[in-house]
Scaffold this motif. Structure first.
Motif, PDB file in Angstrom:
ATOM      1  N   UNK A  65      -8.770  26.818  -4.116  1.00 40.87           N
ATOM      2  CA  UNK A  65      -8.071  28.059  -4.466  1.00 40.87           C
ATOM      3  C   UNK A  65      -6.567  27.902  -4.359  1.00 40.87           C
ATOM      4  N   UNK A  66      -6.089  27.052  -3.423  1.00 39.97           N
ATOM      5  CA  UNK A  66      -4.641  26.840  -3.280  1.00 39.97           C
ATOM      6  C   UNK A  66      -4.064  26.044  -4.426  1.00 39.97           C
ATOM      7  N   UNK A  67      -4.925  25.351  -5.199  1.00 44.74           N
ATOM      8  CA  UNK A  67      -4.424  24.576  -6.325  1.00 44.74           C
ATOM      9  C   UNK A  67      -4.338  23.116  -5.984  1.00 44.74           C
ATOM     10  N   UNK A  68      -4.572  22.260  -6.939  1.00 39.51           N
ATOM     11  CA  UNK A  68      -4.536  20.821  -6.667  1.00 39.51           C
ATOM     12  C   UNK A  68      -3.119  20.328  -6.470  1.00 39.51           C
ATOM     13  N   UNK A  69      -2.976  19.337  -5.641  1.00 41.11           N
ATOM     14  CA  UNK A  69      -1.681  18.702  -5.425  1.00 41.11           C
ATOM     15  C   UNK A  69      -1.417  17.738  -6.570  1.00 41.11           C
ATOM     16  N   UNK A  70      -0.445  18.062  -7.403  1.00 45.08           N
ATOM     17  CA  UNK A  70      -0.154  17.248  -8.589  1.00 45.08           C
ATOM     18  C   UNK A  70       0.678  16.048  -8.163  1.00 45.08           C
ATOM     19  N   UNK A  71       0.307  14.894  -8.566  1.00 44.60           N
ATOM     20  CA  UNK A  71       1.036  13.670  -8.260  1.00 44.60           C
ATOM     21  C   UNK A  71       1.346  12.944  -9.554  1.00 44.60           C
ATOM     22  N   UNK A  72       2.202  11.925  -9.437  1.00 41.82           N
ATOM     23  CA  UNK A  72       2.623  11.185 -10.629  1.00 41.82           C
ATOM     24  C   UNK A  72       1.495  10.346 -11.210  1.00 41.82           C
ATOM     25  N   UNK A  73       0.442  10.034 -10.404  1.00 45.27           N
ATOM     26  CA  UNK A  73      -0.643   9.205 -10.897  1.00 45.27           C
ATOM     27  C   UNK A  73      -1.648   9.996 -11.722  1.00 45.27           C
ATOM     28  N   UNK A  74      -1.695  11.322 -11.533  1.00 51.55           N
ATOM     29  CA  UNK A  74      -2.696  12.107 -12.239  1.00 51.55           C
ATOM     30  C   UNK A  74      -2.288  12.333 -13.691  1.00 51.55           C
ATOM     31  N   UNK A  75      -3.244  12.303 -14.621  1.00 53.61           N
ATOM     32  CA  UNK A  75      -2.903  12.592 -16.023  1.00 53.61           C
ATOM     33  C   UNK A  75      -2.382  14.018 -16.161  1.00 53.61           C
ATOM     34  N   UNK A  76      -1.353  14.170 -16.949  1.00 50.69           N
ATOM     35  CA  UNK A  76      -0.791  15.491 -17.175  1.00 50.69           C
ATOM     36  C   UNK A  76       0.204  15.923 -16.129  1.00 50.69           C
ATOM     37  N   UNK A  77       0.514  15.067 -15.149  1.00 49.07           N
ATOM     38  CA  UNK A  77       1.451  15.454 -14.106  1.00 49.07           C
ATOM     39  C   UNK A  77       2.877  15.390 -14.624  1.00 49.07           C
ATOM     40  N   UNK A 109      17.143  22.420  -6.448  1.00 51.24           N
ATOM     41  CA  UNK A 109      15.692  22.506  -6.294  1.00 51.24           C
ATOM     42  C   UNK A 109      15.389  22.843  -4.838  1.00 51.24           C
ATOM     43  N   UNK A 110      14.634  23.910  -4.608  1.00 48.86           N
ATOM     44  CA  UNK A 110      14.303  24.374  -3.270  1.00 48.86           C
ATOM     45  C   UNK A 110      12.788  24.475  -3.145  1.00 48.86           C
ATOM     46  N   UNK A 111      12.323  24.602  -1.898  1.00 49.27           N
ATOM     47  CA  UNK A 111      10.911  24.877  -1.681  1.00 49.27           C
ATOM     48  C   UNK A 111      10.754  26.376  -1.426  1.00 49.27           C
ATOM     49  N   UNK A 120       4.155  17.281  -4.996  1.00 45.73           N
ATOM     50  CA  UNK A 120       5.087  16.439  -4.251  1.00 45.73           C
ATOM     51  C   UNK A 120       6.203  15.888  -5.123  1.00 45.73           C
ATOM     52  N   UNK A 121       5.953  15.679  -6.418  1.00 42.30           N
ATOM     53  CA  UNK A 121       6.959  15.024  -7.253  1.00 42.30           C
ATOM     54  C   UNK A 121       8.171  15.911  -7.498  1.00 42.30           C
TER      55      UNK A 121
END
Length: 796
Positions: A268-280, A412-414, A443-444
């Motif tokens: 529910x929180x959403x997947x952690x998108x990384x540079x290795x995943x397609x579409x990131x 860019x901020x969090x 993370x990217x």
């Protein structure tokens, strides 16, 4: 020619908003900014009907002109694809096919092919002077068909459009990039139902059961919701699956009987998108200094000595430029360590606030001054930075440290509360800085500043005394007994580390634009890229600095106004302008006021109704400011208020709170003291001194000495000869005409010594009148000084 609509949409007239391609009004004419070189601008005439020579002029001369204005802005820069690495990762035959199609597309679109001279005439079938574009499409289709590759003109047209849109990647065969379905032949609607059932259980607070219960509930939902689709055998194969297939699906989703609800919460929180995943999202990169700056806060893993003598942790906030990897702003503040029992207040720290983050952003607009005692390597004039060019553009670089000044264009901020606050956003917008929030669990988006934080801990924190490892089993047992730095000392040492180590160490991600194999330092990269954009000084005025301070909305009465239980007021009648409603309905008629938490002695009221050309700011002091002898802060006032309330005082007695705060500052200046009434009791873990205490001065009379007996005290011996014989000089005393003997004879109670006969004693038995045989001491003498005392036998 500039349209009226473009001329009317004027951009903000701040000097630092100029960019390449801007159209400006200057001296009654329209000009286009074509280049920057240090403090100079290159301007070309924007109206061809009125020929004018190009201008090379100082930027300050342009921006200070009375009619200066930015009329329109060039189109927003497009993001370059940067997909070379993605293309190289494809199979070799796929790459060769795409490159072959690119040669055909270039021939159709009349693009110069490699290894072909520019003067070579194109083939007649593809000459744009003789054939239309559709005729060239058909000619290329006929050519490929005759060569054994049958294609249509529509295919050639589609390839040309894809090449224009995506470059070489647009010509890649899409079938080679397809991947297998993540869940096999199972319908994706079944996967959605799994998460739906788990979310429903979590929402209702049910206990997680076994996987068989989960499978039963999902299958029941499938039969009820998709009953109309189960009649089709092909669709039913994906919706109704066997238990064995279902167990394999749950294993692939990472769902077990023990973590089913936790897995649903992560989903529910959403997947952690990384540079290795397609579409990131691609890795973050920038083309010039300031285009993209990332800011973040983290614990520094170092214990320091607080102002009240406590051992506390600290937090570090840094801003790092993406293009040059330069740390352009930093601030260290105390860190929250826990809550006190039952009061809800944080103990031993305050954590990073929005005002602290605004100070870090403000550091990016001014050079860092070198402190007294810093090493010569820290000065800018001996570094790789273009010191002479920067000094000509901004005189503040004289005596500055070797850290570049890079004003952010995009920050860019969090999602931390100090960064998403209204004060931080307003301050950035007042400086013309765009604020961009990073995506959750991605993370990217902030990878560079996160990696820089790790480098700070490994390159700076672990070399300090009182370093605490972030892993408990690797943390030392006697860290608190080591010598501790204060926050000010730690801040100064971190700035020196940034200037000497970080800015002058080659970085693996920085490559020379002229020699790609050469790694550069952040300072060298800045020197190489600054010529692309030029340096523009951003000197904030007093009004701009006040706008960056925290804002509060107050009501003004005859007694003034209050900020955090402090009353601010002027003499009678000077605030009558603000006693009515401000007319701002969103704030219920209140007035805007700004103050500095580091120096709350004064506040500034802002009059939005002020006439043009007049000062809209009104400085209002704290009514009890004269009770303070030292500089005080918002934190000191809050602690003084707590002490005053703990003693039974009233919140409305501001004078008593001010006196308690003054006494607190005096106690803190004197150092830690266990008997101080205003000092908060230390916790048990901090009862031992953090620094070695100084040895106490030795006492001359120890407590273990025996009691004094006056009879055993031996008096000091008397003179062995008369006092007159001590002065054997016959010369007269200065300033008088009589001799020394005459002067002594004139004194009352003294007589000239008589001649000594043979066998006479050396003791002055008759030198002092009143001497008798009873042993009584002479006038002014001590017991035992008489003739019959035992002291007469004392000899030298």
């Amino acid at each position: 020619m500039i349209s009226r609509h473009a001329a009317g949409a004027a951009a903000p007239p701040a000097a630092d908003t100029l960019a390449l391609g801007d159209t400006i009004r200057f001296r009654g004419g329209l000009w286009v900014v074509t280049a920057f070189h240090g403090p100079r601008l290159f301007l070309d005439a924007a109206e061809p009907a009125e020929p004018a020579e190009p201008l090379i002029i100082l930027q300050t001369s342009v921006t200070s002109a009375p009619d200066f204005a930015v009329l329109n802005r060039a189109a927003r820069r497009s993001s370059l694809p940067g997909r070379l690495g993605e293309f190289r990762a494809l199979p070799r035959d796929v790459r060769k096919a795409a490159e072959k199609w690119e040669r055909h597309v270039k021939e159709v679109l009349h693009q110069q092919a490699p290894n072909v001279p520019a003067t070579t005439e194109p083939p007649p079938a593809f000459d744009p002077q003789q054939r239309t574009l559709r005729q060239r499409y058909q000619a290329k289709a006929d050519q490929l068909t005759q060569a054994g590759t049958p294609v249509s003109a529509a295919t050639v047209e589609r390839k040309c459009a894809a090449w224009r849109r995506d470059g070489l990647m647009g010509l890649v065969d899409k079938r080679s990039r397809r991947s297998a379905a993540p869940h096999g032949r199972v319908d994706t609607r079944v996967v959605d139902l799994v998460w739906e059932v788990l979310d429903d259980e979590r929402g209702r607070g049910l206990s997680p059961g076994t996987l068989s219960r989960l499978i039963d509930r999902v299958q029941q939902t499938v039969r009820v919701r998709y009953a109309h689709l189960l009649a089709d055998p092909k669709t039913a194969r994906g919706l109704v699956i066997s238990p064995a297939t279902f167990y394999r699906l749950l294993e692939r989703l990472g769902i077990t009987a023990e973590n089913s609800h936790d897995a649903a919460a992560r989903h529910a929180a959403g997947p952690a998108i990384s540079a290795e995943r397609p579409g990131a999202r691609r890795a973050t990169w920038a083309r010039w200094p300031g285009e993209l700056v990332q800011i973040d806060t983290t614990g520094l893993d170092v214990l320091v000595l607080g102002d009240d003598g406590r051992v506390i942790s600290v937090e570090l906030t840094i801003a790092i430029d993406v293009a040059t990897r330069s740390i352009v702003g930093s601030l260290i503040v105390p860190k929250r360590t826990g809550r006190t029992g039952g009061t809800g207040r944080w103990a031993a720290g305050r954590a990073t606030r929005s005002f602290d983050t605004m100070q870090v952003v403000a550091q990016t607009t001014a050079p860092l001054p070198a402190r007294p005692g810093w090493a010569p390597e820290t000065f800018m004039d001996g570094s790789d930075l273009p010191f002479e060019d920067l000094l000509a553009a901004d005189p503040r670089f004289a005596g500055a440290a070797a850290r570049p000044v890079i004003k952010p264009e995009t920050l860019v901020i969090d999602h931390g509360s100090p960064f998403i606050s209204a004060d931080f956003t307003r301050a950035c917008h007042s400086l013309g800085i765009e604020v961009r929030e990073a995506r959750l669990r991605t993370a990217v988006d902030k990878a560079i500043v996160e990696r820089a934080m790790r480098a700070v801990k490994t390159g700076f924190s672990q070399y300090l005394a009182s370093y605490t490892h972030h892993r408990l089993h690797l943390r030392g047992k006697r860290v608190r007994k080591q010598p501790l730095w204060t926050i000010r000392e730690l801040q100064e040492r971190f700035e020196q580390w940034v200037v000497i180590h970080w800015q002058q160490t080659p970085h693996g991600a920085l490559r020379s634009p002229f020699t790609p194999g050469l790694r550069l330092t952040p300072n060298q990269m800045y020197a190489a890229l600054i010529s692309l954009r030029g340096y523009r000084s951003t000197a904030l005025t007093a009004e701009e600095n006040r706008k960056m301070l925290p804002a509060v909305w107050v009501r003004v009465s005859r007694k003034g106004f209050q900020i955090n239980n402090r009353t601010y007021n002027l003499d009678r009648g000077k605030l009558d302008l603000f006693r009515g409603s401000s007319g701002i309905t969103a704030q219920q008629g209140r007035w805007e006021a700004h103050y500095s938490p580091d120096n709350p002695e004064v506040a500034w009221l802002f009059n939005h109704r002020a006439e043009p050309g007049t000062d809209p700011w009104v400085e209002v002091p704290f009514i009890h400011r004269r009770l303070f002898t030292d500089r005080w802060t918002e934190e000191a006032w809050s602690e003084g208020l707590r002490i005053h309330l703990a003693a039974g005082g009233s919140r409305h007695n501001e004078a008593a709170i001010a006196r308690a705060t003054t006494q607190l500052l005096r106690d803190l200046a004197a150092g830690p003291s266990s008997g101080s009434a205003s000092q908060t009791p230390r916790p048990a873990t901090a009862s031992r001194p953090s620094r070695p205490s100084l040895p106490s001065p030795a006492k001359p009379y120890a407590t273990d000495m025996p009691p004094l007996d006056p009879d055993t005290v031996r008096p000091f011996r008397t003179l062995d000869r008369p006092a007159g014989e001590l002065f054997d000089t016959p010369e007269p005393v200065r300033g008088a005409e009589q001799t020394l003997d005459d002067f002594l004879a004139s004194l009352p109670g003294l007589h000239p010594p008589g001649p000594k006969g043979p066998g006479s004693s050396n003791e002055p038995s008759s030198a002092i009148p009143g001497d008798n045989s009873t042993g009584a001491p002479p006038p002014g003498g001590l017991p035992g000084d008489g003739p019959g005392s035992g002291r007469q036998g004392d000899k030298q």
